[in-house]
Design a protein around this motif. Structure first.
Motif, PDB file in Angstrom:
ATOM      1  N   ARG A 412       0.814  -1.217   0.000  1.00 35.58           N
ATOM      2  CA  ARG A 412       0.000   0.000   0.000  1.00 35.58           C
ATOM      3  C   ARG A 412       0.847   1.266   0.000  1.00 35.58           C
ATOM      4  NH1 ARG A 412      -4.004  -3.086   4.201  1.00 35.58           N
ATOM      5  NH2 ARG A 412      -4.948  -4.407   2.600  1.00 35.58           N
ATOM      6  N   ARG A 413       2.138   1.133   0.274  1.00 33.71           N
ATOM      7  CA  ARG A 413       3.036   2.278   0.057  1.00 33.71           C
ATOM      8  C   ARG A 413       3.350   2.430  -1.424  1.00 33.71           C
ATOM      9  NH1 ARG A 413       6.251   0.009   4.483  1.00 33.71           N
ATOM     10  NH2 ARG A 413       5.570   0.936   6.456  1.00 33.71           N
ATOM     11  N   ALA A 414       3.324   1.296  -2.147  1.00 35.29           N
ATOM     12  CA  ALA A 414       3.644   1.323  -3.580  1.00 35.29           C
ATOM     13  C   ALA A 414       2.423   1.607  -4.438  1.00 35.29           C
ATOM     14  CB  ALA A 414       4.267  -0.006  -3.996  1.00 35.29           C
ATOM     15  N   VAL A 415       1.218   1.354  -3.913  1.00 35.62           N
ATOM     16  CA  VAL A 415      -0.029   1.565  -4.654  1.00 35.62           C
ATOM     17  C   VAL A 415      -0.873   2.557  -3.867  1.00 35.62           C
ATOM     18  CG1 VAL A 415      -2.080   0.473  -5.624  1.00 35.62           C
ATOM     19  CG2 VAL A 415       0.074  -0.805  -5.534  1.00 35.62           C
ATOM     20  N   ALA A 416      -1.030   3.774  -4.390  1.00 32.16           N
ATOM     21  CA  ALA A 416      -1.720   4.837  -3.655  1.00 32.16           C
ATOM     22  C   ALA A 416      -3.079   5.113  -4.283  1.00 32.16           C
ATOM     23  CB  ALA A 416      -0.880   6.107  -3.655  1.00 32.16           C
ATOM     24  N   LEU A 417      -4.018   5.507  -3.431  1.00 29.00           N
ATOM     25  CA  LEU A 417      -5.401   5.741  -3.852  1.00 29.00           C
ATOM     26  C   LEU A 417      -5.779   7.206  -3.670  1.00 29.00           C
ATOM     27  CD1 LEU A 417      -8.303   4.634  -4.578  1.00 29.00           C
ATOM     28  CD2 LEU A 417      -8.639   4.367  -2.109  1.00 29.00           C
ATOM     29  N   VAL A 418      -6.445   7.768  -4.692  1.00 28.10           N
ATOM     30  CA  VAL A 418      -7.111   9.068  -4.567  1.00 28.10           C
ATOM     31  C   VAL A 418      -8.602   8.791  -4.709  1.00 28.10           C
ATOM     32  CG1 VAL A 418      -7.379  11.411  -5.460  1.00 28.10           C
ATOM     33  CG2 VAL A 418      -5.132  10.293  -5.547  1.00 28.10           C
ATOM     34  N   PRO A 419      -9.370   8.849  -3.599  1.00 22.33           N
ATOM     35  CA  PRO A 419     -10.775   8.461  -3.671  1.00 22.33           C
ATOM     36  C   PRO A 419     -11.650   9.535  -4.309  1.00 22.33           C
ATOM     37  CG  PRO A 419     -10.235   9.184  -1.461  1.00 22.33           C
ATOM     38  CD  PRO A 419      -8.953   9.207  -2.243  1.00 22.33           C
ATOM     39  N   GLN A 420     -12.869   9.129  -4.628  1.00 20.06           N
ATOM     40  CA  GLN A 420     -13.821  10.065  -5.245  1.00 20.06           C
ATOM     41  C   GLN A 420     -14.182  11.184  -4.274  1.00 20.06           C
ATOM     42  OE1 GLN A 420     -17.373   8.125  -6.569  1.00 20.06           O
ATOM     43  NE2 GLN A 420     -18.195   9.910  -7.572  1.00 20.06           N
ATOM     44  N   GLN A 421     -14.512  10.812  -3.050  1.00 25.64           N
ATOM     45  CA  GLN A 421     -14.810  11.798  -2.018  1.00 25.64           C
ATOM     46  C   GLN A 421     -13.600  11.886  -1.097  1.00 25.64           C
ATOM     47  OE1 GLN A 421     -17.438  13.736  -1.815  1.00 25.64           O
ATOM     48  NE2 GLN A 421     -18.575  12.813  -3.520  1.00 25.64           N
ATOM     49  N   SER A 422     -12.930  13.041  -1.105  1.00 26.78           N
ATOM     50  CA  SER A 422     -11.726  13.177  -0.296  1.00 26.78           C
ATOM     51  C   SER A 422     -12.094  13.154   1.182  1.00 26.78           C
ATOM     52  CB  SER A 422     -11.001  14.487  -0.638  1.00 26.78           C
ATOM     53  OG  SER A 422     -11.877  15.586  -0.496  1.00 26.78           O
ATOM     54  N   SER A 423     -11.448  12.290   1.921  1.00 28.51           N
ATOM     55  CA  SER A 423     -11.645  12.196   3.364  1.00 28.51           C
ATOM     56  C   SER A 423     -10.354  12.628   4.023  1.00 28.51           C
ATOM     57  CB  SER A 423     -12.003  10.755   3.758  1.00 28.51           C
ATOM     58  OG  SER A 423     -12.119  10.646   5.147  1.00 28.51           O
ATOM     59  N   VAL A 424     -10.370  13.799   4.664  1.00 26.92           N
ATOM     60  CA  VAL A 424      -9.165  14.352   5.275  1.00 26.92           C
ATOM     61  C   VAL A 424      -9.412  14.487   6.774  1.00 26.92           C
ATOM     62  CG1 VAL A 424      -7.585  16.310   5.329  1.00 26.92           C
ATOM     63  CG2 VAL A 424      -8.588  15.599   3.157  1.00 26.92           C
ATOM     64  N   PHE A 425      -8.505  13.948   7.578  1.00 26.80           N
ATOM     65  CA  PHE A 425      -8.659  14.013   9.025  1.00 26.80           C
ATOM     66  C   PHE A 425      -8.343  15.422   9.524  1.00 26.80           C
ATOM     67  CE2 PHE A 425      -8.987   9.644   8.491  1.00 26.80           C
ATOM     68  CZ  PHE A 425      -9.198   8.979   9.685  1.00 26.80           C
ATOM     69  N   SER A 426      -8.959  15.783  10.643  1.00 28.07           N
ATOM     70  CA  SER A 426      -8.666  17.080  11.248  1.00 28.07           C
ATOM     71  C   SER A 426      -7.221  17.096  11.739  1.00 28.07           C
ATOM     72  CB  SER A 426      -9.625  17.351  12.410  1.00 28.07           C
ATOM     73  OG  SER A 426      -9.546  16.324  13.368  1.00 28.07           O
ATOM     74  N   GLY A 427      -6.650  18.295  11.789  1.00 28.46           N
ATOM     75  CA  GLY A 427      -5.242  18.473  12.160  1.00 28.46           C
ATOM     76  C   GLY A 427      -4.639  19.553  11.280  1.00 28.46           C
TER      77      GLY A 427
END
Length: 579
Positions: A412-427
């Motif tokens: 999963r470090r070599a295969v990255a995902l950009v999802p349809q709905q961006s989910s970004v954690f607070s911070g």
């Protein structure tokens, strides 16, 4: 962690083993605390006749001794409560931590079936209730039970016939308490289920309030909410009603028991089997039974409610988890980005495959678009490439390595995902891009630059230290999506999976995100899920999926010239052959 067994709290006790020293020290304090009760009862037997006889020196000595004994007992009680609280709270903490760790490893199919509100309730309220039961069992129920045994033993020593008569009342109370406890547990489970459903509805409602207002559906939502809180009120009322009935019934039995003992004691004194001092001690000891019986009754009800909570927590453990890495899992090493699927078959229900005998080869650096109707298997293919699911037949290969033979985290470090709905954690913005991975400031800035996000980030008042609120409410959709792209390219993955990354954006935001995507895609193997076909006309190859099979493949112009399924989809979106 909890053992996968229908048994209850006894499987939590192994979690207490690391705290043996504190438990032993607390247990010693408990022994001192409990041992003081019969001594206090004996002192009461000395005090009451002395008061009746007006013997002031004996009264004074006895009161001084009782005060000293009370001081020792209360100091022991403080030591018991403080020493035993730590291990009990640690168990609750470990229980919650372990369940959250398991939640992160659940199969995605199982995870999608669970309500977010219900899971939140289980890991907060249910876990707290279980922790409280553990604490009360160690700190209150155990000393109360010991007090009961020790004081009853003292009563038997004083006058066993009278003690035997007293004990005949105990089975009646125990049977009544057990009957109430079973009914309380059933009612508590219903009440907790209603709270979970209410929490689930609240989660949906809060997230969907803009949509509700847009459709003027507030009365409908209010009615649903009113119905849920009414069902919760009724379920909770049934539990409280049972508890309200239990207390007076048990209290009446206690009062009747004490009056009966007084009557029998008078008869024993009349018969010469007991003197006034002994009977005074006996009555004092009898009164000392009321408090532990009351505590045991209350704690038993809470224990039954805790059992209901524990069952709900254990239900998480019954859900299937993601397959672990094989013991022989290979390190991935340097990745070129070649993807191969050989006769891959997969179904969330094995009897109903979503992908049928799929064959596919994607060369390193190639851009391949996946198009087709909903349910064709596009997202399922992504889940296989990330090893969220494993093929039931065939193999999925990365640079010739079967994904099942690789370590999931390295994959999963070599295969990255950009999802349809961006989910970004607070911070902070920097934390959102790093996403728990060790990354230098230079690497974060480079990822932001590749994602076409550096400009708007540096324009923020605090730059990369600017805060992102919950659900990214203080950022636009286009900004969040560019942060998601930066997050994906940090660490230089060889393969990029784009799940319709611009579909939810307006034209201006889409243009900014598209520029970021073009920069991020350079030199990588890219698979794109696309419903808006205009965004993938430049792909090296377009695959048309239907019913879990590749029905067409080729460039945009080749597929348009074939006049098949792809052309039909394009014409619906007013897309024509490129010049």
């Amino acid at each position: 962690m909890l053992a996968p067994s229908p048994a209850g709290f006894r499987h939590l006790w192994p979690l207490l083993k690391p705290h043996r020293r504190r438990l032993l020290a607390g247990g010693l304090c408990m022994v001192i605390y409990v041992a003081c009760w019969p001594l206090l009862a004996w002192l009461a037997g000395q005090l009451i006749p002395a008061i009746g006889a007006g013997n002031f020196p004996v009264v004074l000595r006895t009161i001084a001794a009782a005060l000293g004994l009370f001081l020792v007992q209360k100091a022991a009680q403080f030591g018991q409560d403080t020493l035993l609280a730590g291990p009990a709270l640690r168990v609750s903490q470990e229980l919650r931590r372990g369940l959250f760790a398991r939640l992160q490893r659940l199969e995605f199919g199982a995870l999608e079936k669970l309500s977010a509100g219900d899971l939140t309730y289980r890991l907060t309220e249910d876990a707290d209730r279980v922790g409280e039961v553990i604490y009360k069992t160690i700190q209150d129920t155990t000393p109360s039970a010991l007090q009961l045994v020790v004081v009853l033993g003292y009563m038997v020593w004083l006058d066993w016939p009278l003690a035997l008569a007293t004990l005949l009342l105990a089975p009646v109370v125990v049977l009544l308490v057990s009957s109430f406890g079973a009914r309380v547990m059933t009612a508590a489970e219903r009440s907790q289920k209603q709270v979970s459903e209410l929490a689930g509805l609240l989660g949906e409602a809060i997230g969907g309030l803009p949509l509700v207002r847009a459709f003027a559906a507030e009365p409908w939502l209010q009615q649903r909410f009113d119905t849920e809180i009414d069902l919760h009120r009724r379920a909770r009322y049934r539990t409280l009603k049972l508890l309200a009935l239990q207390h007076p019934v048990v209290g009446f039995l206690e009062a009747a028991g004490i009056l009966t003992v007084l009557l029998l004691g008078a008869a024993r004194i009349q018969a010469g089997g007991l003197n006034s001092q002994g009977f005074s001690s006996y009555v004092a000891a009898l009164l000392m039974l009321i408090d532990p019986i009351s505590h045991l009754t209350t704690n038993f009800n809470e224990f039954q409610q805790g059992q209901a909570s524990l069952r709900r927590l254990r239900a998480i453990e019954a859900e299937p988890v993601e397959a672990p890495d094989r013991p022989s899992a290979q390190p991935l090493g340097s990745v070129r980005g070649e993807l191969v699927l050989e006769q891959v078959r997969f179904g969330y229900n094995p009897a109903q495959p979503v992908l049928h005998d799929l064959d596919l080869q994607v060369r390193p650096g190639q851009v391949v678009a996946l198009v087709g109707p909903s349910g064709a298997g596009k997202s399922t293919l992504f889940s296989l490439l990330l090893r969220f699911n494993t093929a039931q037949q065939g193999r999925v290969l990365l640079d010739g390595h079967d994904l099942a033979d690789l370590r999931a985290r390295e994959l999963r470090r070599a295969v990255a995902l950009v999802p349809q709905q961006s989910s970004v954690f607070s911070g902070t913005v920097a934390e959102a891009i790093a996403f728990g991975r060790p990354a230098s400031e230079a690497a974060i800035r480079q990822a932001a630059s590749l994602a076409n996000a550096a400009g708007f980030i540096e324009a923020l008042p605090q730059g990369y230290a600017s805060r992102i609120e919950e659900r990214g409410s203080n950022f636009s959709g286009g900004q969040l999506q560019r942060l998601a792209i930066a997050r994906a390219v940090l660490g230089n993955p060889a393969v990029l999976l784009l799940d319709e990354a611009t579909s939810a954006l307006d034209a201006e935001a889409e243009e900014a995100v598209q520029r970021g995507l073009e920069q991020a895609m350079a030199g990588r193997t890219v698979l794109v899920i696309a419903h808006r076909l205009a965004t993938v006309q430049g792909a090296d190859r377009i695959l048309v999926l239907d019913g879990g099979r590749i029905v067409e493949q080729g460039s945009h112009n080749e597929l348009m010239a074939q006049g098949g399924r792809y052309r039909e989809l394009c014409e619906r979106q007013f897309i024509h052959l490129q010049a």
